[in-house]
Design a protein around this motif. Structure first.
Motif, mmCIF file in Angstrom:
data_model
loop_
_atom_site.group_PDB
_atom_site.id
_atom_site.type_symbol
_atom_site.label_atom_id
_atom_site.label_comp_id
_atom_site.label_asym_id
_atom_site.label_seq_id
_atom_site.Cartn_x
_atom_site.Cartn_y
_atom_site.Cartn_z
ATOM 1 N N ASP B 17 0.842 -1.069 0.044
ATOM 2 C CA ASP B 17 0.075 -0.011 0.079
ATOM 3 C C ASP B 17 0.807 1.337 0.057
ATOM 4 O O ASP B 17 0.373 2.411 0.208
ATOM 5 C CB ASP B 17 -0.840 -0.059 1.381
ATOM 6 C CG ASP B 17 -1.963 0.912 0.953
ATOM 7 O OD1 ASP B 17 -2.439 1.831 1.749
ATOM 8 O OD2 ASP B 17 -2.955 0.518 0.146
ATOM 9 N N PHE B 18 2.336 1.113 -0.206
ATOM 10 C CA PHE B 18 3.128 2.372 0.010
ATOM 11 C C PHE B 18 2.959 3.233 1.061
ATOM 12 O O PHE B 18 3.102 4.203 1.126
ATOM 13 C CB PHE B 18 2.908 2.987 -1.419
ATOM 14 C CG PHE B 18 3.042 2.040 -2.409
ATOM 15 C CD1 PHE B 18 1.804 1.521 -3.200
ATOM 16 C CD2 PHE B 18 3.837 1.396 -3.049
ATOM 17 C CE1 PHE B 18 1.683 0.736 -4.150
ATOM 18 C CE2 PHE B 18 3.991 0.505 -4.034
ATOM 19 C CZ PHE B 18 3.007 0.306 -4.655
ATOM 20 N N CYS B 19 2.893 2.543 2.110
ATOM 21 C CA CYS B 19 2.650 3.179 3.533
ATOM 22 C C CYS B 19 3.792 3.706 4.123
ATOM 23 O O CYS B 19 3.990 4.584 4.953
ATOM 24 C CB CYS B 19 1.847 2.301 4.563
ATOM 25 S SG CYS B 19 2.597 0.953 5.227
ATOM 26 N N GLY B 20 5.090 2.940 3.939
ATOM 27 C CA GLY B 20 6.282 3.412 4.368
ATOM 28 C C GLY B 20 6.644 2.898 5.651
ATOM 29 O O GLY B 20 7.508 3.284 6.162
ATOM 30 N N THR B 21 5.838 2.047 6.174
ATOM 31 C CA THR B 21 6.065 1.555 7.576
ATOM 32 C C THR B 21 7.572 0.818 7.596
ATOM 33 O O THR B 21 8.518 0.965 8.562
ATOM 34 C CB THR B 21 4.831 0.797 8.294
ATOM 35 O OG1 THR B 21 3.866 1.161 7.928
ATOM 36 C CG2 THR B 21 5.481 0.158 9.714
ATOM 37 N N VAL B 23 9.996 1.851 5.539
ATOM 38 C CA VAL B 23 10.942 2.647 5.543
ATOM 39 C C VAL B 23 11.320 3.118 7.038
ATOM 40 O O VAL B 23 12.627 3.403 7.173
ATOM 41 C CB VAL B 23 10.569 4.049 4.555
ATOM 42 C CG1 VAL B 23 11.527 5.081 4.606
ATOM 43 C CG2 VAL B 23 10.189 3.457 3.226
ATOM 44 N N ALA B 24 10.366 3.420 7.907
ATOM 45 C CA ALA B 24 10.653 3.711 8.980
ATOM 46 C C ALA B 24 11.770 3.153 9.972
ATOM 47 O O ALA B 24 12.293 3.744 11.022
ATOM 48 C CB ALA B 24 9.306 4.029 9.787
ATOM 49 N N LEU B 33 10.417 5.082 -1.849
ATOM 50 C CA LEU B 33 9.107 4.978 -1.898
ATOM 51 C C LEU B 33 8.717 6.152 -2.568
ATOM 52 O O LEU B 33 9.046 7.134 -2.493
ATOM 53 C CB LEU B 33 8.640 5.025 -0.465
ATOM 54 C CG LEU B 33 7.265 4.451 -0.169
ATOM 55 C CD1 LEU B 33 7.225 2.956 -0.559
ATOM 56 C CD2 LEU B 33 6.711 4.804 1.278
#
Lengths: 388, 68
Positions: B17-21, B23-24, B33
């Motif tokens: 969903d490209f939420c970026g969790t 990445v965090a 992203l």
């Protein structure tokens, strides 16, 4: 877009828009960038905030208020309900409309908004931030120079790392979250429901936030640490099958929410960070709108002054972290310590306390937590300061 | 990724969903992203935190055979 601005804000969520609006107030040229196509879409938020908190941020507008709530219900691991009704009103928001409204406020002050622009790096000279590198949706790469970058680029922020500030968040300091908006909910629409327990929502909580008209946001956050065993979707699906078997899902939202203290450094030369990107999130409930937008306002005010003085050094910008840490930052730190303390209370103890409280009326959040920390004076003091 | 890497991260872009969790929690800053795209770069160290934390289980990992 021009080749140069006084200030570039990365991220047109409510925090970036707030910062941009304040930064432009003295006449500075401000560019507000977002990689999204539509501001506020998709939403990654439970969409609830206290009415008093929102009033401190922006004037209330019924166009983005979906429902008003006046009570909460905390449900212990074994199902004891504790009603908390000595609380201020809560607002259920339409986050997309809200985000767009706040971006509109920035534009009204002369901020230029540019969408579908993905910031892929910072321009730096001698360690000083001087601008941004962008890849736009057509794959074009460009550079835009500025005196100051304000990063409000969300939980997946990379700008702070590029500026030399941030380290990654550990698994126990982040909640991995999934939410469904469902219909077919016949529960009392004036109550926010919070479910706790290692079987229901390990190291987090599950929420039911009614939107009225049979709709509700039903979501869960579990710690990254606990997600090693099972992800949030399975917990949420189990809950919905049990409590809302006839419902349909009309929207799904996913994302991560940090539950750790904010970054200890919020500035570098020519650079500031605010919002989820700075980990300015309430660690007890995962709420990021209030702390984030308040910080965004502080950052924007400091930025406007920096433009007037022509000084973008870290010390010139240090008003922002100073004001943050003196007030909200210490509240936010306290929310972390309280969260850690609640995590240490076993399910069994939570059940015992809930059982004692479940027939009481006129409870406040403060009195509930007082029961939890009854024998720990230091935590009681922290609790009092947090709720004062 | 560092030479001698043993793990390849695969993102299912249909589930993502490209939420970026991810990445965090990515310490080596190895995830790029965009609104509807994601790429794991050479900086990946194979720690697997991204796979653990992904809300929708869009990340898998496979062992890389030496010599390939």
């Amino acid at each position: 877009m021009k080749e140069r601005y006084d200030i570039i804000v990365v991220g047109a969520g409510p925090v970036g828009s707030m910062a941009a609006r304040e930064a432009a107030s003295g006449g500075a040229s401000v560019l507000l960038l977002d990689r999204k196509t539509v501001v506020g879409d998709p939403i990654r938020c439970g969409e609830v905030i206290g009415e008093k908190s929102m009033e401190l941020l922006v004037p209330l507008d019924e166009r983005w208020i979906v429902n008003r709530i006046h009570s909460a219900c905390l449900i212990s691991p074994s199902g004891h309900q504790v009603f908390v009704d000595n609380i201020g009103a809560g607002l259920v928001l339409d986050r997309m409309k809200f985000d767009q409204a706040v971006a509109g406020m920035a534009q009204q002050r002369g901020v230029e908004l540019a969408l579908r622009q993905n910031v892929t790096g910072l321009l730096k000279e001698d360690g000083k931030v001087r601008g941004v590198e962008i890849k736009d949706r057509d794959g074009r790469r460009l550079q835009i120079r500025c005196n100051l970058v304000i990063a409000a680029d969300g939980v997946d922020s990379r700008a702070a790392r590029w500026a030399g500030l941030e380290t990654a968040t550990s698994l126990e300091d982040i909640e991995t979250c999934v939410q469904y908006m469902i219909n077919g909910v016949e529960w009392d629409p004036d109550i926010l429901y919070f479910y706790m327990g290692m079987e229901t929502a390990p190291e987090g909580y599950l929420w039911v936030f009614p939107r009225g008209k049979g709709l509700a946001n039903v979501g869960i956050g579990i710690s990254g640490r606990c997600a090693k065993n099972q992800g949030p979707v399975k917990y949420l699906d189990q809950f919905i099958q049990r409590h809302f078997p006839g419902s349909t899902v009309v929207r799904r939202d996913v994302g991560g929410v940090t539950v750790c203290p904010s970054l200890s450094r919020l500035c570098a030369h020519g650079f500031m960070v605010a919002g989820d990107a700075a980990r300015q999130v309430n660690c007890m409930n995962g709420g990021g709108i209030f702390f984030g937008m308040m910080a965004g306002r502080l950052a924007g005010e400091t930025a406007a002054r920096a433009v007037q003085k022509g000084d973008f050094s870290e010390s010139a910008l240090s008003d922002y972290p100073r004001r943050w840490f003196k007030t909200l930052g210490s509240d936010q730190k306290r929310s972390y310590r309280l969260k850690q303390a609640v995590l240490a209370v076993s399910d069994e103890t939570k059940d015992k306390i809930a059982f004692r409280l479940h027939n009481r009326r006129r409870l406040s959040y403060f009195s509930v937590f007082k029961s939890v920390f009854g024998t720990k004076p230091l935590l009681l003091l922290k609790l009092f300061l947090f709720f004062r | 990724m560092k030479s001698g890497r043993k793990i390849r991260i695969l993102v299912d872009k249909k589930k993502c969903d490209f939420c970026g969790t991810c990445v965090a929690v990515c310490e080596p800053d190895a995830i790029e992203l965009d609104e509807a795209d994601i790429e794991i770069t050479d900086r990946c160290t194979g720690c697997l935190k991204c796979k653990i934390v992904c809300p929708v289980g869009a990340i898998e990992a496979e062992k890389i055979e030496p010599g390939l």
